[in-house]
Design a protein around this motif. Structure first.
Motif, PDB file in Angstrom:
ATOM      1  N   ARG A 114       0.824  -1.209   0.000  1.00  0.00           N
ATOM      2  CA  ARG A 114       0.000   0.000   0.000  1.00  0.00           C
ATOM      3  C   ARG A 114       0.863   1.267   0.000  1.00  0.00           C
ATOM      4  O   ARG A 114       0.545   2.240  -0.651  1.00  0.00           O
ATOM      5  N   TYR A 115       1.981   1.244   0.732  1.00  0.00           N
ATOM      6  CA  TYR A 115       2.819   2.441   0.836  1.00  0.00           C
ATOM      7  C   TYR A 115       4.030   2.383  -0.095  1.00  0.00           C
ATOM      8  O   TYR A 115       4.909   3.243  -0.026  1.00  0.00           O
ATOM      9  N   ASN A 116       4.088   1.348  -0.946  1.00  0.00           N
ATOM     10  CA  ASN A 116       5.204   1.204  -1.878  1.00  0.00           C
ATOM     11  C   ASN A 116       6.554   1.354  -1.166  1.00  0.00           C
ATOM     12  O   ASN A 116       7.457   2.051  -1.626  1.00  0.00           O
ATOM     13  N   ALA A 117       6.665   0.682  -0.003  1.00  0.00           N
ATOM     14  CA  ALA A 117       7.867   0.824   0.828  1.00  0.00           C
ATOM     15  C   ALA A 117       8.856  -0.312   0.564  1.00  0.00           C
ATOM     16  O   ALA A 117       8.486  -1.367   0.041  1.00  0.00           O
ATOM     17  N   ASN A 118      10.113  -0.092   0.920  1.00  0.00           N
ATOM     18  CA  ASN A 118      11.062  -1.195   1.024  1.00  0.00           C
ATOM     19  C   ASN A 118      10.736  -1.954   2.307  1.00  0.00           C
ATOM     20  O   ASN A 118      10.186  -1.377   3.244  1.00  0.00           O
ATOM     21  N   LEU A 119      11.096  -3.236   2.348  1.00  0.00           N
ATOM     22  CA  LEU A 119      10.761  -4.001   3.544  1.00  0.00           C
ATOM     23  C   LEU A 119      11.844  -4.999   3.894  1.00  0.00           C
ATOM     24  O   LEU A 119      12.472  -5.584   3.011  1.00  0.00           O
ATOM     25  N   ILE A 120      12.082  -5.147   5.194  1.00  0.00           N
ATOM     26  CA  ILE A 120      13.004  -6.175   5.670  1.00  0.00           C
ATOM     27  C   ILE A 120      12.200  -7.444   5.936  1.00  0.00           C
ATOM     28  O   ILE A 120      11.230  -7.419   6.696  1.00  0.00           O
ATOM     29  N   GLY A 121      12.587  -8.522   5.278  1.00  0.00           N
ATOM     30  CA  GLY A 121      11.991  -9.836   5.515  1.00  0.00           C
ATOM     31  C   GLY A 121      12.812 -10.533   6.580  1.00  0.00           C
ATOM     32  O   GLY A 121      13.916 -11.012   6.323  1.00  0.00           O
ATOM     33  N   LEU A 122      12.289 -10.555   7.793  1.00  0.00           N
ATOM     34  CA  LEU A 122      12.991 -11.143   8.935  1.00  0.00           C
ATOM     35  C   LEU A 122      12.674 -12.639   8.982  1.00  0.00           C
ATOM     36  O   LEU A 122      11.504 -13.016   9.079  1.00  0.00           O
ATOM     37  N   LEU A 123      13.706 -13.479   8.943  1.00  0.00           N
ATOM     38  CA  LEU A 123      13.490 -14.922   8.798  1.00  0.00           C
ATOM     39  C   LEU A 123      13.122 -15.586  10.122  1.00  0.00           C
ATOM     40  O   LEU A 123      13.744 -16.554  10.562  1.00  0.00           O
ATOM     41  N   TRP A 124      12.111 -15.053  10.736  1.00  0.00           N
ATOM     42  CA  TRP A 124      11.585 -15.590  12.003  1.00  0.00           C
ATOM     43  C   TRP A 124      10.263 -16.259  11.652  1.00  0.00           C
ATOM     44  O   TRP A 124       9.328 -15.586  11.217  1.00  0.00           O
ATOM     45  N   GLY A 125      10.203 -17.582  11.804  1.00  0.00           N
ATOM     46  CA  GLY A 125       9.045 -18.316  11.316  1.00  0.00           C
ATOM     47  C   GLY A 125       8.008 -18.626  12.370  1.00  0.00           C
ATOM     48  O   GLY A 125       8.081 -18.121  13.496  1.00  0.00           O
ATOM     49  N   ALA A 126       7.042 -19.467  11.999  1.00  0.00           N
ATOM     50  CA  ALA A 126       5.974 -19.866  12.909  1.00  0.00           C
ATOM     51  C   ALA A 126       6.562 -20.516  14.168  1.00  0.00           C
ATOM     52  O   ALA A 126       6.019 -20.393  15.260  1.00  0.00           O
ATOM     53  N   GLU A 127       7.694 -21.206  13.997  1.00  0.00           N
ATOM     54  CA  GLU A 127       8.320 -21.881  15.150  1.00  0.00           C
ATOM     55  C   GLU A 127       9.475 -21.085  15.737  1.00  0.00           C
ATOM     56  O   GLU A 127      10.334 -21.629  16.432  1.00  0.00           O
ATOM     57  N   PRO A 153       7.912  -6.417  -5.715  1.00  0.00           N
ATOM     58  CA  PRO A 153       9.041  -6.937  -6.485  1.00  0.00           C
ATOM     59  C   PRO A 153      10.240  -7.271  -5.588  1.00  0.00           C
ATOM     60  O   PRO A 153      10.400  -6.695  -4.512  1.00  0.00           O
ATOM     61  N   ASN A 154      11.083  -8.194  -6.033  1.00  0.00           N
ATOM     62  CA  ASN A 154      12.256  -8.604  -5.246  1.00  0.00           C
ATOM     63  C   ASN A 154      13.141  -7.424  -4.858  1.00  0.00           C
ATOM     64  O   ASN A 154      13.747  -7.423  -3.790  1.00  0.00           O
ATOM     65  N   GLU A 155      13.210  -6.429  -5.720  1.00  0.00           N
ATOM     66  CA  GLU A 155      14.077  -5.267  -5.475  1.00  0.00           C
ATOM     67  C   GLU A 155      13.694  -4.504  -4.199  1.00  0.00           C
ATOM     68  O   GLU A 155      14.512  -3.784  -3.634  1.00  0.00           O
ATOM     69  N   HIS A 156      12.462  -4.676  -3.741  1.00  0.00           N
ATOM     70  CA  HIS A 156      12.027  -3.992  -2.514  1.00  0.00           C
ATOM     71  C   HIS A 156      12.321  -4.793  -1.245  1.00  0.00           C
ATOM     72  O   HIS A 156      12.163  -4.293  -0.143  1.00  0.00           O
ATOM     73  N   ILE A 157      12.740  -6.061  -1.429  1.00  0.00           N
ATOM     74  CA  ILE A 157      12.857  -6.970  -0.281  1.00  0.00           C
ATOM     75  C   ILE A 157      14.305  -7.052   0.211  1.00  0.00           C
ATOM     76  O   ILE A 157      15.208  -7.380  -0.557  1.00  0.00           O
ATOM     77  N   TRP A 158      14.495  -6.747   1.472  1.00  0.00           N
ATOM     78  CA  TRP A 158      15.810  -6.857   2.110  1.00  0.00           C
ATOM     79  C   TRP A 158      15.710  -8.026   3.099  1.00  0.00           C
ATOM     80  O   TRP A 158      15.003  -7.929   4.101  1.00  0.00           O
ATOM     81  N   ILE A 159      16.428  -9.123   2.816  1.00  0.00           N
ATOM     82  CA  ILE A 159      16.353 -10.313   3.661  1.00  0.00           C
ATOM     83  C   ILE A 159      17.303 -10.179   4.868  1.00  0.00           C
ATOM     84  O   ILE A 159      18.466  -9.826   4.716  1.00  0.00           O
ATOM     85  N   ASP A 160      16.777 -10.470   6.060  1.00  0.00           N
ATOM     86  CA  ASP A 160      17.574 -10.436   7.294  1.00  0.00           C
ATOM     87  C   ASP A 160      17.610 -11.841   7.894  1.00  0.00           C
ATOM     88  O   ASP A 160      16.590 -12.341   8.368  1.00  0.00           O
ATOM     89  N   PRO A 161      18.787 -12.514   7.873  1.00  0.00           N
ATOM     90  CA  PRO A 161      18.880 -13.895   8.352  1.00  0.00           C
ATOM     91  C   PRO A 161      18.816 -14.037   9.870  1.00  0.00           C
ATOM     92  O   PRO A 161      18.771 -15.159  10.380  1.00  0.00           O
TER      93      PRO A 161
END
Ligand code: THG
Length: 292
Positions: A114-127, A153-161
């Protein structure tokens, strides 16, 4: 590398008080100092902010934007506070962060869209915390698939392990490096980030920079795109900006299996080499690792 300054955070005594009292002075001074130090993004960490988080985020974003146009990393787990920040952020902000917890993922992705933002994908799962690099990789694939489905799009996604302290679990330290080495293949076009100071949490204050800098160099080997860092570690900033190629080369060669002649290294090089050995899991961490 893109540097995100970690220093505006509610855990800090002066900043915690300034946030609580809605006193912009100390926050705005810190913003100026972080920018002077060379950072690109300002992380605004207001914590879980359960009560009144939206009003607090709105206030701090406006206070910061009164002195800078730098983009902001909105750091809170409260989705209402996150949206309040997104509403007032002027320069394409970074959502810090969205985890894979079932109740978090979908609403988080909708906000980013909705806000066309960049986002950090934090690899914290259901468990909770992933156990190893493979579990992290599965989370990446899952996250990117759902984000793409939402129209991100992938370009907006910043993966954090998710970096965890070396004093807690060396296998997790290695797993983040391994994930970083796989990222370009499993998520082409995605970016990456880490909380750099997490690695040294719980270690003596004056020794933390050695761990932060060395681990950053190790992640840089696999193309680390950005990091959330202490803006006032001048040597770390220099390394990130490519000003210490000989130190970077030393650590990278060690990662490739080279065993440097310790007697031939100067004191600074020896510290990086000893720290690299610890972070590669070749010697055991203790608070006196630099003395051994
Ligand atoms: N990933 C993502 N976001 C994050 C983290 C992460 N945000 C929070 C954190 N981890 C990164 N930010 C910090 C901020 C401060 C410190 C560590 C990480 C820190 N501060 C000192 C201390 O607590 O001793 C000093 C505090 C002070 O200023 O007084 O260690 O991993 N996406």
């Amino acid at each position: 590398m893109i540097l995100i300054g970690e220093n505006i955070n509610i855990m800090s005594q002066t900043i915690g008080a300034a946030l609580k009292e809605r006193n912009p002075g100390p926050i705005q001074q810190l913003v100026r100092d972080e920018i002077e130090a060379g950072i690109d993004y300002l992380d605004l960490n207001i914590g879980p902010a359960r009560k009144g988080g939206d009003e607090l985020m709105d206030w701090v974003v406006n206070a910061v934007q009164a002195v800078t146009d730098k983009p902001l990393s909105l750091d809170t787990t409260n989705p209402v506070a996150m949206e309040a920040g997104l509403k007032v952020a002027k320069n394409k902000p970074l959502i810090n962060s969205i985890s894979l917890q079932p109740d978090r993922l979908e609403p988080g992705l909708q906000l980013a869209k909705r806000y066309n933002a960049n986002l950090i994908g934090l690899l914290w799962g259901a468990e909770g915390m992933p156990r190893d690099a493979n579990e992290r990789a599965m989370h990446v694939v899952d996250f990117v698939y759902k984000a793409n489905e939402t129209g991100i799009p992938n370009e907006h996604i910043w993966i954090d392990p998710i970096v965890s302290p070396v004093s807690v679990e060396i296998n997790q330290v290695k797993a983040c490096i391994e994930l970083m080495s796989m990222l370009a293949d499993i998520a082409p076009g995605c970016k990456s980030t880490v909380g750099m100071s997490n690695i040294s949490n719980g270690t003596p204050h004056n020794l933390r920079p050695w761990l932060n800098r060395t681990y950053m160099i190790m992640l840089m080997k696999y193309g680390l795109y950005s990091a959330i860092v202490d803006a006032f570690d001048t040597d770390l900033i220099k390394i990130a900006k490519g000003e210490r190629p000989e130190i970077v080369s030393l650590v990278h060669r060690m990662m490739e299996g080279e065993k440097p002649d310790m007697a031939a290294l100067n004191e600074e090089e020896a510290r990086y080499a000893k720290t690299a050995r610890v972070l590669m899991g070749e010697s055991l961490y203790s608070h006196s690792w630099l003395e051994i």
